[in-house]
Structure formats: C-alpha cells, structure tokens
Design a protein around this motif. Structure first.
Motif, PDB file in Angstrom:
ATOM      1  N   LEU A   1     -27.156 -29.916 -26.676  1.00 30.88           N
ATOM      2  CA  LEU A   1     -27.313 -28.736 -25.703  1.00 30.88           C
ATOM      3  C   LEU A   1     -28.727 -28.340 -25.494  1.00 30.88           C
ATOM      4  CD1 LEU A   1     -24.724 -26.644 -28.066  1.00 30.88           C
ATOM      5  CD2 LEU A   1     -24.324 -27.298 -25.715  1.00 30.88           C
ATOM      6  N   HIS A   2     -29.738 -28.582 -26.236  1.00 30.19           N
ATOM      7  CA  HIS A   2     -31.051 -28.454 -25.977  1.00 30.19           C
ATOM      8  C   HIS A   2     -31.478 -29.133 -24.789  1.00 30.19           C
ATOM      9  CE1 HIS A   2     -35.384 -29.276 -26.731  1.00 30.19           C
ATOM     10  NE2 HIS A   2     -35.357 -28.198 -26.242  1.00 30.19           N
ATOM     11  N   GLU A   3     -31.199 -30.437 -24.591  1.00 26.76           N
ATOM     12  CA  GLU A   3     -31.263 -31.254 -23.217  1.00 26.76           C
ATOM     13  C   GLU A   3     -30.543 -30.645 -22.265  1.00 26.76           C
ATOM     14  OE1 GLU A   3     -29.886 -35.276 -23.897  1.00 26.76           O
ATOM     15  OE2 GLU A   3     -31.604 -35.581 -25.661  1.00 26.76           O
ATOM     16  N   ASP A   4     -29.452 -30.170 -22.242  1.00 28.22           N
ATOM     17  CA  ASP A   4     -28.624 -29.340 -21.265  1.00 28.22           C
ATOM     18  C   ASP A   4     -29.403 -28.347 -20.894  1.00 28.22           C
ATOM     19  OD1 ASP A   4     -26.800 -31.432 -21.299  1.00 28.22           O
ATOM     20  OD2 ASP A   4     -25.300 -30.127 -22.527  1.00 28.22           O
ATOM     21  N   TYR A   5     -29.799 -27.261 -21.768  1.00 30.92           N
ATOM     22  CA  TYR A   5     -30.610 -26.098 -21.363  1.00 30.92           C
ATOM     23  C   TYR A   5     -31.818 -26.354 -20.772  1.00 30.92           C
ATOM     24  CZ  TYR A   5     -33.301 -21.901 -22.282  1.00 30.92           C
ATOM     25  OH  TYR A   5     -34.299 -20.873 -22.174  1.00 30.92           O
ATOM     26  N   LEU A   6     -32.725 -27.469 -21.098  1.00 29.31           N
ATOM     27  CA  LEU A   6     -33.881 -27.968 -20.273  1.00 29.31           C
ATOM     28  C   LEU A   6     -33.690 -28.357 -18.811  1.00 29.31           C
ATOM     29  CD1 LEU A   6     -35.831 -30.005 -23.004  1.00 29.31           C
ATOM     30  CD2 LEU A   6     -36.271 -27.603 -22.570  1.00 29.31           C
ATOM     31  N   ASN A   7     -32.395 -28.777 -18.697  1.00 31.41           N
ATOM     32  CA  ASN A   7     -31.943 -29.236 -17.360  1.00 31.41           C
ATOM     33  C   ASN A   7     -31.754 -28.356 -16.422  1.00 31.41           C
ATOM     34  OD1 ASN A   7     -32.684 -32.262 -17.809  1.00 31.41           O
ATOM     35  ND2 ASN A   7     -30.815 -32.251 -18.512  1.00 31.41           N
ATOM     36  N   LEU A   8     -31.517 -27.005 -16.770  1.00 26.26           N
ATOM     37  CA  LEU A   8     -31.130 -25.904 -15.989  1.00 26.26           C
ATOM     38  C   LEU A   8     -32.204 -25.477 -15.023  1.00 26.26           C
ATOM     39  CD1 LEU A   8     -29.569 -23.529 -18.619  1.00 26.26           C
ATOM     40  CD2 LEU A   8     -28.245 -24.768 -16.961  1.00 26.26           C
ATOM     41  N   PRO A   9     -31.921 -25.044 -13.868  1.00 30.22           N
ATOM     42  CA  PRO A   9     -32.815 -24.478 -13.080  1.00 30.22           C
ATOM     43  C   PRO A   9     -33.648 -23.477 -13.432  1.00 30.22           C
ATOM     44  CG  PRO A   9     -30.815 -23.844 -12.088  1.00 30.22           C
ATOM     45  CD  PRO A   9     -30.757 -24.872 -13.397  1.00 30.22           C
TER      46      PRO A   9
ATOM     47  N   ILE B   1     -35.956 -23.071 -15.661  1.00 24.93           N
ATOM     48  CA  ILE B   1     -36.207 -22.897 -17.450  1.00 24.93           C
ATOM     49  C   ILE B   1     -37.500 -23.484 -17.480  1.00 24.93           C
ATOM     50  CG2 ILE B   1     -35.366 -23.810 -19.560  1.00 24.93           C
ATOM     51  CD1 ILE B   1     -33.710 -21.755 -18.358  1.00 24.93           C
ATOM     52  N   LYS B   2     -38.277 -22.575 -18.769  1.00 22.68           N
ATOM     53  CA  LYS B   2     -39.664 -23.067 -19.226  1.00 22.68           C
ATOM     54  C   LYS B   2     -39.145 -24.008 -20.159  1.00 22.68           C
ATOM     55  CE  LYS B   2     -41.992 -18.626 -18.079  1.00 22.68           C
ATOM     56  NZ  LYS B   2     -42.585 -17.293 -18.811  1.00 22.68           N
ATOM     57  N   ARG B   3     -40.015 -24.974 -20.349  1.00 24.20           N
ATOM     58  CA  ARG B   3     -39.664 -26.136 -21.405  1.00 24.20           C
ATOM     59  C   ARG B   3     -39.845 -25.528 -22.592  1.00 24.20           C
ATOM     60  NH1 ARG B   3     -38.411 -31.115 -20.969  1.00 24.20           N
ATOM     61  NH2 ARG B   3     -38.927 -32.601 -22.630  1.00 24.20           N
ATOM     62  N   LEU B   4     -38.866 -25.903 -23.644  1.00 21.20           N
ATOM     63  CA  LEU B   4     -39.096 -25.209 -24.889  1.00 21.20           C
ATOM     64  C   LEU B   4     -38.894 -26.231 -25.860  1.00 21.20           C
ATOM     65  CD1 LEU B   4     -36.738 -21.783 -24.806  1.00 21.20           C
ATOM     66  CD2 LEU B   4     -39.308 -22.119 -24.716  1.00 21.20           C
ATOM     67  N   SER B   5     -39.369 -26.292 -27.025  1.00 21.21           N
ATOM     68  CA  SER B   5     -39.295 -27.408 -27.941  1.00 21.21           C
ATOM     69  C   SER B   5     -38.095 -27.079 -28.798  1.00 21.21           C
ATOM     70  CB  SER B   5     -40.360 -27.302 -29.192  1.00 21.21           C
ATOM     71  OG  SER B   5     -40.533 -26.021 -29.859  1.00 21.21           O
ATOM     72  N   TYR B   6     -37.525 -27.936 -29.665  1.00 20.19           N
ATOM     73  CA  TYR B   6     -36.196 -27.816 -30.303  1.00 20.19           C
ATOM     74  C   TYR B   6     -36.266 -26.672 -31.151  1.00 20.19           C
ATOM     75  CZ  TYR B   6     -31.970 -28.784 -32.749  1.00 20.19           C
ATOM     76  OH  TYR B   6     -30.637 -29.083 -33.400  1.00 20.19           O
ATOM     77  N   LEU B   7     -37.344 -26.519 -31.846  1.00 19.68           N
ATOM     78  CA  LEU B   7     -37.435 -25.412 -32.904  1.00 19.68           C
ATOM     79  C   LEU B   7     -37.459 -23.956 -32.204  1.00 19.68           C
ATOM     80  CD1 LEU B   7     -37.822 -25.046 -35.994  1.00 19.68           C
ATOM     81  CD2 LEU B   7     -40.291 -24.996 -35.525  1.00 19.68           C
ATOM     82  N   GLN B   8     -38.103 -23.843 -30.784  1.00 18.68           N
ATOM     83  CA  GLN B   8     -38.041 -22.729 -30.075  1.00 18.68           C
ATOM     84  C   GLN B   8     -36.572 -22.383 -29.618  1.00 18.68           C
ATOM     85  OE1 GLN B   8     -41.149 -23.646 -27.166  1.00 18.68           O
ATOM     86  NE2 GLN B   8     -42.730 -22.581 -28.275  1.00 18.68           N
ATOM     87  N   TYR B   9     -36.042 -23.521 -29.292  1.00 13.72           N
ATOM     88  CA  TYR B   9     -34.680 -23.232 -28.704  1.00 13.72           C
ATOM     89  C   TYR B   9     -33.784 -22.894 -29.671  1.00 13.72           C
ATOM     90  CZ  TYR B   9     -30.149 -24.496 -26.980  1.00 13.72           C
ATOM     91  OH  TYR B   9     -28.661 -24.433 -26.629  1.00 13.72           O
ATOM     92  N   LEU B  10     -33.774 -23.100 -31.024  1.00 15.04           N
ATOM     93  CA  LEU B  10     -33.076 -22.621 -32.236  1.00 15.04           C
ATOM     94  C   LEU B  10     -33.069 -21.114 -32.114  1.00 15.04           C
ATOM     95  CD1 LEU B  10     -33.600 -25.380 -34.934  1.00 15.04           C
ATOM     96  CD2 LEU B  10     -31.741 -25.082 -33.293  1.00 15.04           C
ATOM     97  N   ASP B  11     -34.453 -20.566 -31.868  1.00 19.83           N
ATOM     98  CA  ASP B  11     -34.385 -19.138 -31.885  1.00 19.83           C
ATOM     99  C   ASP B  11     -34.019 -18.345 -30.736  1.00 19.83           C
ATOM    100  OD1 ASP B  11     -35.910 -18.934 -34.300  1.00 19.83           O
ATOM    101  OD2 ASP B  11     -37.939 -19.467 -33.669  1.00 19.83           O
TER     102      ASP B  11
ATOM    103  N   LEU C   1     -22.592 -22.401 -16.019  1.00 23.81           N
ATOM    104  CA  LEU C   1     -21.051 -22.142 -16.502  1.00 23.81           C
ATOM    105  C   LEU C   1     -20.821 -23.104 -17.697  1.00 23.81           C
ATOM    106  CD1 LEU C   1     -18.743 -20.330 -16.877  1.00 23.81           C
ATOM    107  CD2 LEU C   1     -17.769 -21.742 -14.775  1.00 23.81           C
ATOM    108  N   ASN C   2     -21.097 -24.394 -17.257  1.00 23.05           N
ATOM    109  CA  ASN C   2     -20.533 -25.407 -18.266  1.00 23.05           C
ATOM    110  C   ASN C   2     -21.482 -25.329 -19.293  1.00 23.05           C
ATOM    111  OD1 ASN C   2     -18.593 -26.324 -16.323  1.00 23.05           O
ATOM    112  ND2 ASN C   2     -20.248 -27.679 -15.316  1.00 23.05           N
ATOM    113  N   TYR C   3     -22.677 -25.042 -19.178  1.00 24.81           N
ATOM    114  CA  TYR C   3     -23.633 -25.003 -20.495  1.00 24.81           C
ATOM    115  C   TYR C   3     -23.110 -24.154 -21.359  1.00 24.81           C
ATOM    116  CZ  TYR C   3     -27.652 -23.589 -23.154  1.00 24.81           C
ATOM    117  OH  TYR C   3     -28.463 -23.025 -24.136  1.00 24.81           O
TER     118      TYR C   3
END
Length: 529
Positions: free
Chosen positions: A142-150, A152-162, A185-187
C-alpha cells in the motif's frame, strides 16, 4: 429418520461445547498457538450456530414430517417400523459400501503431530512474514501504491505509517479534485479492505460485523449532516467579501479555503484572494470536476435547455455518489486505523529497530522467530500421546529451564534477554525519573522522550491546571512546570493588555504610529535639524 438426525445434532452440539471448553482451558504461550486456538473456537461457534438453526427447523416441523414419524412409531407395530428402517440402512450401505463413518469424538479433538497429523497450523498461511502472526502491520504494498498517486510527496515507510489514515488537507497532500480518480479510489479501497481483513485474522472471537455496522451508521449520519472531514459541500463564491470559510480544517487557527486548499491567517487576505487567478482557476476546475459548469454565452432554450439541465443533474448525482464512495472508504480506514493503534505503534517500533540491523541479523531473527513458533507445537505433540515417556519429560525440562540473565537485561519478544550491545546502545541502564508522572522512572532516553506524548504525563499536567502541554517538553518537575505556566499566563495577559492600551500618535504628514515610535521619531528629527 428425522429423529435420528435430531439426535445426531444434539450429540454434535454437546461435542462442540466440550471442544470449546477444552480450547478455552488452554493457555498457549506463543501468539501463533493463541491465534490458532481462537480461530478453532470461532469455527466451532459458527458450526454451533448452523447446527442450532437446523435443530430449530426440525422442532418447528413446518412440513409435519417429524409428527408423522412419531405417529408411525407410536401407533403402528414397532417391529414393523424397526425392520423397515433397518432395511433402509442396509440398502444405503449396500449402495455406498465405502461411505466413511463420522466419529464425533475424534472430529473435534486437538490435532497432535505425533499421531500422524501435519504440524502446519491454520494460521501459518494467514499472515506474511512481516506481520509476524498479527503482531505488526504489513503496509509495504500500500505504501508503493500511495507513492504512485499523482501529486504525492515522497514519504518513507516510517512516515507513511504515521500518515496513512490522514485524508484531510493540509496534512494530506492529495487535493479533492485528484481524489476523484480511479487510482485513488482503488487505493483507499485496498487500504480499508486490508485493515478489515487484518482485524478478522487477528481477532476472530470479536463481533467485528457489529463494529463495521457501527462504522457504517456513523458515516451515514455524518454524510447526511454534511460533516464528513474533507467532504463538506460548501462552495465559496467570488464576491468582494465572500462567505466565511469553515475553520475546521488546516491547523484550526486560521481561515480555510476549500477551493485553493490553503489556510489564511488574516481574514482580509482571505477575502481579497477571491479575485486572484489561482482562486478563479481552482473554482473553475472544481466546477468542471463536479459537472456543474454551465455555458455563459448563448444559453439554449426550450427542450434543449431541459435536456442539458437533466444531463447536468445526472452528472452531479453521479459525481456525488463517487464522492460518497471515496469518503466512505476514507472514513472506514480512519476508524479501522484507530482500532489497530496498538499494532500500528508496534510496527513503527519494529521498523525503526530493523533499520538499525544488518541483513544477516534480520535473517537470523526471522529464523529464530519461526523456530520459536514451531517449538510449542512440538512440545504439545510429544506430551499428548498415550505413553508420553521421554518426550513428556523433555518438554517438562524445557518448561522448567531457567533463562541465564545475570545482568538483569530486558527481555525481547522471544522471552530471552536482549544483547548487551543493544542495551548499551539505547541507554537502557540510565534512569529518568518524572515527578509529574508520580515519580515514575523511565529506563532509557527513548522511553523518556516518548512519554511526553503519553496519557500519564498529559494527565499529570492537566491535574496541575496546565492545558497547553506541547510547551512543557523536557520539564519533569512540578515546581518548574508551575513556574513556566505562570510566566506564560502573565505574558499572555501582558500582551493582551498592551495591545488594548496602545496610544496612537499622528505626525504632521498624517502618518499614524505608536506613541513610543512617535517620540523617538521627534527626538531624532530634532537632532537632525
């Protein structure tokens, strides 16, 4: 043979109740065995519910079959009925000679590997290696899917957990227009489905369906009242003054413009920005996305106008339904994230810990984890046979074996002391007392820094009458906290009174300035002359 089916169901229910009581009496030490036990109990409870429904249908006897069978046994010749049913049984087994007989006594007994059963448990195929049998979340995909959204600022996995459950600007960088894409919507759909599935796998004995229904009811009420965060229906106009924008988004201290997705500290700046190009473009883009834009020149009339109005209405309805679907998934994801807050915090700690390990250390830890998870099953298999013997004695010796820990090091997740170098690295031997927390002693700088955001420290500050707890970091004494709070209150009062009592002066040219600045200006002007 309806009475035989009824007797069989009663026996099955008694066996199931006995199996459930046996599983509840167990107290597995490892999380793998506890989850397997809970899933078995959940399966037994589901079967009890199904069998009870069948039994109730038999007692209701809607077709009268049970009544006719009882009359046939009680009124006719009992031997004729007996030989008739015996002939039916023989005929059945003659047609199906290899039909297995279900042994209820063995059906619900605990499966022991030593008796020829496989050592693989049901939960072994439910979790990934990163989840560690439900102790942590696995949001890497899901972190990879989030980074592929238009956008989006690039977040590390630890930042994404927050931040994975934050969907309201400015914390969420995705604009409302960009949320209407199929990709977003899919994400959010995959995110809510994963959290829901994770709860079903880790908490099989809870009534999760009722919890999910409560989430849906809360969303329905919030949607009808137009109070879903980030999905309000306010459309700001472009007038000179403009309406008062909602103050519930952003940091909460300013005025929020939902079109520009920007927060303004000054109300005058907020009103004047309506004529700016960026705001005009944002409003147009929002109208086009919602399907409500209309032609300015040459409005059609008659039937064409009605058709266009109907098409715009259908477009608005479809757009609103899509917004509802996205908002529902966001709302559910936020609620589910708060439900798994403990696992979320453990995941962040685990990710931080793994980032300081080498690849070899990670591999060794993973092997030790799976070896530890297989040991309880082996002990159960050895001691559960008919003549336990040496295996039973070995398992008793393993249970009675004491862990050698002369330095009194903290225990890791596997029940063994952590390495001494890790103990020194994190400074776990250093004590940090906190008087505000009731003289509680925190071991290590990390636990000490973390406790300022925990409930115990915040509760202690509130007991002292302190409301703004964010300014009291690194303060552990009650006297120091009270002195700082008194100083803050005095400064606030002084600023408030000073701002109200400022004397304004005007010079010969009509310039308005405070009294102090005016006298300094006169003094320097006199020196210059």
């Amino acid at each position: 043979m309806l009475l035989e089916d009824q007797r069989f169901l009663h026996e099955d229910l008694e066996r199931l109740e006995s199996a459930v009581s046996d599983r509840i009496a167990e107290d597995p030490r490892h999380i793998r065995d506890r989850l397997n036990r809970d899933h078995q109990i959940a399966g037994f409870l589901a079967r009890i519910s199904d069998q009870s429904k069948r039994l109730i249908d038999i007692y209701n006897d809607a077709e009268g079959t049970r009544t006719r069978e009882i009359q046939a046994i009680s009124t006719g010749d009992p031997f004729d009925e007996f030989y008739k049913q015996l002939g039916e049984i023989k005929d059945f087994h003659r047609r199906y000679p290899n039909e297995p007989v279900e042994n209820l006594e063995r059906a619900y007994k605990r499966k022991i590997p030593g008796e020829g059963e496989s050592g693989t448990l049901e939960v072994d195929h439910m979790f990934t290696g990163e989840e560690a049998f439900g102790r942590f979340l696995d949001l890497t995909t899901l972190h990879e899917d989030y980074l592929n959204l238009p956008g989006i600022k690039r977040l590390s996995y630890l930042q994404y957990l927050d931040a994975f459950d934050t969907f309201v600007p400015p914390q969420c960088p995705v604009k409302r227009v960009d949320k209407m894409t199929d990709q977003y919507l899919n994400y959010v759909g995959r995110l809510s489905n994963y959290l829901q599935d994770f709860l079903r796998r880790t908490r099989p004995l809870q009534d999760l369906d009722q919890l999910f229904r409560a989430f849906d009811q809360d969303f329905e009420q919030a949607w009808e009242s137009d109070s879903v965060p980030g999905w309000g229906g306010q459309e700001p106009s472009q007038g000179a003054a403009g309406p008062t924008a909602p103050k519930t988004e952003g940091t909460g201290s300013g005025i929020w413009c939902p079109d520009c997705e920007k927060e303004f500290k000054n109300e005058n700046v907020y009103k004047n920005h309506f004529t700016g190009k960026k705001h005009v473009k944002a409003v147009e883009a929002r109208k086009q996305a919602s399907g409500t834009s209309q032609e300015v020149d040459g409005q059609p009339s008659g039937g064409v106008a009605r058709e266009q109005q109907a098409a715009n209405s259908r477009g608005t309805t479809i757009h609103r339904l899509r917004e509802r679907a996205i908002a529902e998934r966001e709302y559910r994801s936020s609620k589910l994230a708060s439900t798994v807050q403990t696992e979320r915090n453990d995941t962040k700690v685990n990710v931080e810990r793994k980032q300081g390990m080498t690849e070899r250390e990670r591999q060794l830890e993973l092997e030790a984890f799976f070896a530890e998870s297989e040991e309880p099953s082996a002990r159960n298999g050895g001691g559960g046979g008919g003549g336990g013997g040496a295996d039973g004695e070995d398992s008793d010796n393993d249970d009675d074996e004491k862990i050698y820990n002369p330095l009194k090091l903290p225990l890791a997740w596997d029940g063994k002391p952590i390495p001494y170098w890790l103990y020194k690295l994190h400074g776990l031997g250093v004590e940090f007392p906190c008087e505000i927390c009731g003289n509680f002693v925190y071991m290590g700088r990390r636990a000490f820094d973390k406790h300022f955001n925990e409930g115990r420290h915040i509760y202690g500050l509130k007991c002292l009458g302190i409301t703004n707890t964010g300014l009291f970091r690194e303060i552990v004494g009650i006297g120091d906290a009270l002195k700082l709070w008194d100083k803050i209150l005095r400064d606030r009062k002084k600023e408030k009174s000073g701002g109200e009592n400022v004397v304004q002066m005007e010079d010969a040219e009509g310039n308005v300035m405070p009294e102090k600045v005016y006298y300094e200006y006169v003094y320097f002007f006199s020196l210059w002359i």
